[in-house]
Motif scaffolding. Sequence first.
Motif, PDB file in Angstrom:
ATOM      1  N   HIS A   1     -12.581  -8.433  -0.391  1.00  0.00           N
ATOM      2  CA  HIS A   1     -12.205  -9.174   0.632  1.00  0.00           C
ATOM      3  C   HIS A   1     -12.015 -10.810   0.230  1.00  0.00           C
TER       4      HIS A   1
ATOM      5  N   SER B   1      -1.482   5.168   3.156  1.00  0.00           N
ATOM      6  CA  SER B   1      -2.408   4.317   3.803  1.00  0.00           C
ATOM      7  C   SER B   1      -1.776   3.714   5.215  1.00  0.00           C
TER       8      SER B   1
ATOM      9  N   ILE C   1     -11.916  -2.985  -4.492  1.00  0.00           N
ATOM     10  CA  ILE C   1     -11.637  -3.351  -3.138  1.00  0.00           C
ATOM     11  C   ILE C   1     -12.570  -4.659  -2.974  1.00  0.00           C
TER      12      ILE C   1
ATOM     13  N   PRO D   1       0.760  -1.252   0.004  1.00  0.00           N
ATOM     14  CA  PRO D   1       0.070   0.195  -0.234  1.00  0.00           C
ATOM     15  C   PRO D   1       0.986   1.304  -0.009  1.00  0.00           C
TER      16      PRO D   1
ATOM     17  N   VAL E   1      -7.939  -8.409   2.773  1.00  0.00           N
ATOM     18  CA  VAL E   1      -8.541  -7.608   1.686  1.00  0.00           C
ATOM     19  C   VAL E   1      -7.450  -7.258   0.559  1.00  0.00           C
TER      20      VAL E   1
ATOM     21  N   ILE F   1      -5.211  -3.201  11.546  1.00  0.00           N
ATOM     22  CA  ILE F   1      -5.196  -3.391  10.405  1.00  0.00           C
ATOM     23  C   ILE F   1      -3.564  -3.609  10.073  1.00  0.00           C
TER      24      ILE F   1
ATOM     25  N   THR G   1      -1.093  -3.885   7.343  1.00  0.00           N
ATOM     26  CA  THR G   1      -0.870  -3.192   6.042  1.00  0.00           C
ATOM     27  C   THR G   1       0.262  -4.330   5.113  1.00  0.00           C
TER      28      THR G   1
ATOM     29  N   GLY H   1      -3.983  -6.432   2.303  1.00  0.00           N
ATOM     30  CA  GLY H   1      -4.106  -6.035   3.487  1.00  0.00           C
ATOM     31  C   GLY H   1      -4.864  -7.038   4.535  1.00  0.00           C
TER      32      GLY H   1
ATOM     33  N   TYR I   1      -7.369   2.004  -0.485  1.00  0.00           N
ATOM     34  CA  TYR I   1      -6.478   1.043  -0.318  1.00  0.00           C
ATOM     35  C   TYR I   1      -6.041  -0.088  -1.511  1.00  0.00           C
TER      36      TYR I   1
ATOM     37  N   ALA J   1     -10.990  -0.372   4.178  1.00  0.00           N
ATOM     38  CA  ALA J   1     -10.069  -0.346   2.953  1.00  0.00           C
ATOM     39  C   ALA J   1     -10.424   0.882   1.986  1.00  0.00           C
TER      40      ALA J   1
END
Length: 671
Positions: free
Chosen positions: A226, A112, A224, A108, A216, A292, A294, A275, A271, A266
């Motif tokens: 998941h 972020s 985005i 990322p 994610v 979270i 990253t 992640g 994002y 996200a």
Amino acid sequence: MTSSFKSVLIANRGEIACRVIRTCRRLGIRTVAVYSEADATAQHVRLADIAYPIGGPRPADSYLRGDAIIEVALRSGAQAIHPGYGFLSENADFADAVERAGLVFIGPSADSMRRMGSKAGAKELMSARGVPVVPGYTGEDQDAALLAREAGRIGFPLMIKAAHGGGGKGMRIVRSAAEFGANLESCQREARNAFGRERVLLERYIEQPRHIEFQVFGDRHGNIVHLNERECSAQRRYQKVLEETPSPFVTPELRARMGEAAVEAARALDYVNAGTVEFIVGPAGDFYFMEINTRLQVEHPVTEMVLGLDLVELQLRVAAGEELPASLIRNKSIPANGHAIELRLYAEDPDQGFLPGSGRLDKLRLPAASEHVRIDAGAVEGDTVTIFYDPMIAKLIVWDSTREAALVRMREALAACDIVGPKSNVEFLERLVRHPAIVEGRIDTGYLDRHLDEFVGVADSDEPAALFAAATAWLLHEETEIPQLARVSGDPHSPWAQADGWRLGHPGRRIVALSGRGERVEISAHGSHGSYLLEHGEQRCKVVHAALRDGWLGADFDGITRRWRVSIDNDRVSVHDGMHRHAYLHAPAFAYAADTTTSGDRLVAPMPGRVVVVKASAGDEVAAGQELLVMEAMKMELSLKAPRAGHIESVQAVAGDFVEADAVLVRLIQP
């Protein structure tokens, strides 16, 4: 691959570096590795197309030197840097520096990271987006008195967490105000040593929670998604021990709600790349945002196994500007196929408080890879587990159509493991995957710490049968080995080349001496060539039709046919009946037994490491069990305590000293 990447540098080590290198090789991408002095012969160095040294063995002198890594990338012609996990993978300043150098950071954006990489900032973000968060304090003011007041406001029990941490480091549970100060100091010190920053946050501790995280993925085109959940509730001191997907606890409805929350977090950041959104889930299904990460997670292979994806390849494609696959975008996720479980095989001693180990892997046998079994390892037989890094040897990942079948696969995979060298956690893991809390899918994050006696220091059942099996295996081995040695000697017909215990006028008798768990045991053996009468104390066992073939012992023990997996290395013999493993050392039948009484007048280093705190001085009066020093080794803090009450004669280390194993650190005046 449409990527313009021709060369990628991997700014990491161990199994994740090997993992990225293998994916790049499959995609036709040239790989560049970096390594410390301790890793000059490591597997990731051997696998890469080219590798460059970047400094000393300590992470601060090598893998945390972003400037040196970028310089190697530019010198080698690499166009992108994959950070793996750990070290600089969540360092926003490093990501910025990579971009300024004209390289692509495979992860990322720095923005972020700054907003999500900080646990405090991430909690504030989630709260603003309407995602439930645990009550706590995330402020930048780190005054100890203020933190103590905030702790009183939040209420106990609470957790102190390193704001920029991960991997279970820099975390403490505090159950009363009286415990807060000491735990705060220890947590800040560990955070400073592990992450370079000592900022902490406080949050209410949820009793008996489950740890469930969502993978994610975002691309540069605004998509985005998941990739479902992973359950990581089996933990010891916040270190994940077993990970699996799908979670046996999560219902379709809960999965949908948690997945939407993960994607929303996200999306709020636009994002990009991989992640992980982690949640604490209460027994009633109430969930709270935890943090979270990253980056890619250590446990990402279980997601790959059930979804048929290569997440490293997905990272590379997204970093190169490609869109996520249409099937992912269209469905927002992928239905899971079957069940996958991952365990981490460590060089550590569970019976000694999981003390990290180090040393040469004289033997490393892992199960064969197949469609059901995957091995992610950064070491092979003959490599050395060093004191400078995490002591993970390998990850075992299994897949099958159901959770029950996957657990069986994992038990079989563990039974096939054999390690000679540093102690390992294999036996602990074998007990874990058979424990009712795991089998029934009801473990919570604190279960192992509350019930550790159910997993370590437990004498496995069927010990007499294991002893007789080990003795039989050794007798067969000896009867084969000694004649073979005689055939290549100068006197192949020597009577000493016989190992059948023959005696003139009466049956031969041999003593097989085995030691295990600190105890020497003698088994009396009559007979030879697969037929024996074995005696140990009042116990007797008649063995017939015994044969040792391809690592398996088959024999009739007192009229019952049994089969054991057997490994013999020099004087070590181990046997496994499919449920339990037993390892013994063969000893001379007649040997001098030294006095093993140890003095309580010395405090020694349990392993190589660095002294970080000294809490005692010569002349001090101390109580038994009082903490005298704190050591740091393999990213862990070890508390060293007085072996008895008394007065200190001398302290032979100061903070900052690097000490070897068994070095005397404190001497007590003899009574």
